[in-house]
Structures are given as structure tokens and as C-alpha cells.
Design a protein around this motif. Structure first.
Motif, short mmCIF file in Angstrom:
data_model
loop_
_atom_site.label_atom_id
_atom_site.label_comp_id
_atom_site.label_asym_id
_atom_site.label_seq_id
_atom_site.Cartn_x
_atom_site.Cartn_y
_atom_site.Cartn_z
N ASP A 223 20.93 34.37 -60.82
CA ASP A 223 21.50 35.72 -60.74
C ASP A 223 20.82 36.69 -61.70
OD1 ASP A 223 23.75 37.73 -61.87
OD2 ASP A 223 24.12 37.31 -59.75
N SER A 224 20.63 36.28 -62.94
CA SER A 224 20.05 37.18 -63.93
C SER A 224 18.61 37.55 -63.59
CB SER A 224 20.12 36.55 -65.33
OG SER A 224 19.39 35.33 -65.36
N GLU A 225 17.84 36.59 -63.09
CA GLU A 225 16.46 36.87 -62.68
C GLU A 225 16.42 37.82 -61.49
OE1 GLU A 225 14.25 32.67 -63.87
OE2 GLU A 225 15.34 32.82 -61.97
N TRP A 226 17.34 37.59 -60.54
CA TRP A 226 17.41 38.47 -59.37
C TRP A 226 17.61 39.92 -59.79
CZ3 TRP A 226 17.12 37.53 -54.02
CH2 TRP A 226 17.51 38.59 -53.20
N HIS A 227 18.58 40.14 -60.65
CA HIS A 227 18.91 41.51 -61.04
C HIS A 227 17.85 42.12 -61.96
CE1 HIS A 227 22.72 41.75 -59.01
NE2 HIS A 227 23.09 40.58 -59.52
N GLN A 228 17.06 41.26 -62.60
CA GLN A 228 15.96 41.77 -63.41
C GLN A 228 14.86 42.36 -62.53
OE1 GLN A 228 14.15 38.86 -66.01
NE2 GLN A 228 12.47 40.24 -66.61
N TYR A 229 14.55 41.65 -61.43
CA TYR A 229 13.44 42.07 -60.59
C TYR A 229 13.88 42.87 -59.35
CZ TYR A 229 10.86 38.69 -63.38
OH TYR A 229 10.29 38.01 -64.43
N LEU A 230 15.13 42.69 -58.93
CA LEU A 230 15.64 43.38 -57.74
C LEU A 230 16.99 44.02 -58.06
CD1 LEU A 230 14.84 40.48 -55.24
CD2 LEU A 230 13.52 42.59 -55.48
N PRO A 231 17.02 44.94 -59.01
CA PRO A 231 18.29 45.48 -59.49
C PRO A 231 19.08 46.26 -58.45
CG PRO A 231 16.44 46.77 -60.31
CD PRO A 231 15.86 45.56 -59.66
N ASP A 232 18.43 46.75 -57.42
CA ASP A 232 19.12 47.59 -56.43
C ASP A 232 19.64 46.80 -55.23
OD1 ASP A 232 18.58 49.87 -57.96
OD2 ASP A 232 16.59 50.09 -57.02
N LEU A 233 19.39 45.49 -55.24
CA LEU A 233 19.82 44.67 -54.11
C LEU A 233 20.87 43.66 -54.54
CD1 LEU A 233 16.34 43.88 -52.44
CD2 LEU A 233 18.01 45.61 -51.76
N PRO A 234 21.86 43.40 -53.67
CA PRO A 234 22.86 42.38 -54.00
C PRO A 234 22.22 40.99 -54.07
CG PRO A 234 23.09 43.08 -51.72
CD PRO A 234 22.11 43.99 -52.35
#
Length: 240
Positions: A223-234
Motif C-alpha cells: 500500500d505505501s509503495e503504491w501511494h508513493q508512486y501512484l498517489p492519485d489512484l486507488p
């Protein structure tokens, strides 16, 4: 080009000598000729329909012909499919026998409605190859067509609706002409043969490919990596 009839009793052969011949091969030790089809130009490809009643021939006069071969001693011409502008190197029937695919040096493949073999009509023209098409093959379910080309690529086409056919993917890796393409019986594997002295096997099952990719890509993105690289996507990781 050579092709067996579905019952295995007849062999069709095509030649640059302007003929296609039908042979009785029930006794493999003593095959004998049944009939000869003669054209003005060399015949490059032959294939039987799934019910064995029709033979398709592709030739160097740019024409594909359908022949009634129910009486193999006296075959007769049913129709001529015109539209290609160069040699027709490959012909293939769909598994249900309703559609014929043709591949040509003119860089196109064509799909034809042959429900009435006396009055076939064009369904669609597949464009995108940049050089001659040497081989065409249907998947077992009839929903996908593979085309192999001198441009070294293989293309997979969605022909679920043959009037609205579209490209699915382009397979690259061969370094010379792709002369042969064939699907496995379950449709999950495509074999290709090339002038680069290799044959390749391709996994055409999308779910299996995705599983392999996810196995290689472990561990899955958190989750944290996702929001680091794709902050605008769920958060929706492709691999779980």
C-alpha cells in the motif's frame, strides 16, 4: 503445400507446375491419383474444409478458389475469391467451416464468409504487417487468427466478430521470415517456425501469462509503495 482430408482418406498436393492433385491414400503403401486440378499459374496452398466437402486453393494469380470435392474423381470449381493483389500463400478454414482466411504477399490477410461456397463474400481485411504474409491459422475456438510474415512478426487478431476484427498483439523475437504458425489443440500455445532457424512456443492464455508475470514480480507492491508512486489512484495491485 499438402493437406489431408478430415477422414484421412485423401491427400491434396499443390505445386508450382500449375496443378493441385488429389490422391487416394487409404493404402499408404500404394497411393494412387484421383484427379488433377489445373490452373494458369502455380498453386501455393491447399486446405480441406472441416467437413471434407470443399477444397480451397491459393495461387500465384492472386486468386483463392473453392472446389467441390465430394466426388474426388470429378471435383469442380465452386467460386473464385478475388481482391488480393499478389500471391496467396496461405489458406485456412475456421473450425466451424463458415469462414476462410487467406494470407498474401500483398501484406494483408482476409476473412471470407463461405457459408454458401458458391457465393462467398469478404468479411474483413487485416492490415498492419509490413511485408508478405506466409501463414495463417485459426485457434481451436475460432476466435483468434494468427498470421506469420516476412516482416519477422506474428500477429494475433480477435476475430470473434469477423466483420469487426482487430489486432490483439504482435509477437516479436524472430529475426527472419515466419513461415509457419499453428495453435495447440487447447488454444493456449502457439508454435511458430522461422527462417532464423528457430521454432518458438508462445503462451497465448492471458490468465496464465499474468500468473507467470506476477510470480516473477514478487513481492507484490504494498500500500505505501503504491501511494508513493501512484498517489492519485486507488490501491489496486495487479498481483496479490
Amino acid at each position: 503445400s499438402v493437406a489431408f482430408s478430415p477422414d484421412g482418406h485423401t491427400l491434396a498436393t499443390a505445386s508450382d507446375d500449375n496443378t493441385a492433385r488429389l490422391w487416394d491414400v487409404r493404402d499408404l503403401h500404394q497411393p494412387h491419383p484421383l484427379s488433377t486440378l489445373t490452373l494458369p499459374t502455380g498453386i501455393l496452398s491447399v486446405v480441406f474444409s472441416p467437413d471434407g466437402r470443399t477444397l480451397a486453393t491459393g495461387s500465384s494469380d492472386h486468386i483463392t478458389r473453392l472446389w467441390d470435392v465430394r466426388d474426388s474423381y470429378h471435383p469442380h470449381l465452386l467460386s473464385m475469391l478475388t481482391g488480393h493483389t499478389n500471391d496467396v500463400y496461405s489458406v485456412a478454414f475456421s473450425p466451424d467451416g463458415h469462414t476462410l482466411a487467406t494470407g498474401s504477399v500483398d501484406t494483408t490477410a482476409r476473412l471470407w464468409d463461405i457459408n454458401n461456397p458458391r457465393q462467398p463474400h469478404l468479411l474483413s481485411t487485416l492490415t498492419g504487417h509490413t511485408n508478405a504474409i506466409w501463414s495463417v491459422a485459426f485457434s481451436r475456438d475460432g476466435h483468434t487468427l494468427a498470421t506469420g510474415s516476412v516482416d519477422t512478426t506474428v500477429r494475433l487478431w480477435d476475430i470473434s466478430d469477423p466483420r469487426q476484427s482487430h489486432l490483439l498483439s504482435t509477437l516479436t523475437g524472430h529475426t527472419n521470415t515466419v513461415r509457419a504458425v499453428a495453435f495447440s489443440p487447447d488454444g493456449h500455445t502457439l508454435a511458430t517456425g522461422s527462417d532464423d532457424a528457430t521454432a518458438r512456443l508462445w503462451n497465448t492464455n492471458i490468465e496464465n501469462v499474468a500468473t507467470r508475470i506476477c510470480t516473477i514480480a514478487r513481492p507484490a507492491i504494498i500500500d505505501s509503495e503504491w501511494h508513493q508512486y501512484l498517489p492519485d489512484l486507488p490501491y489496486r495491485p495487479p498481483c496479490r
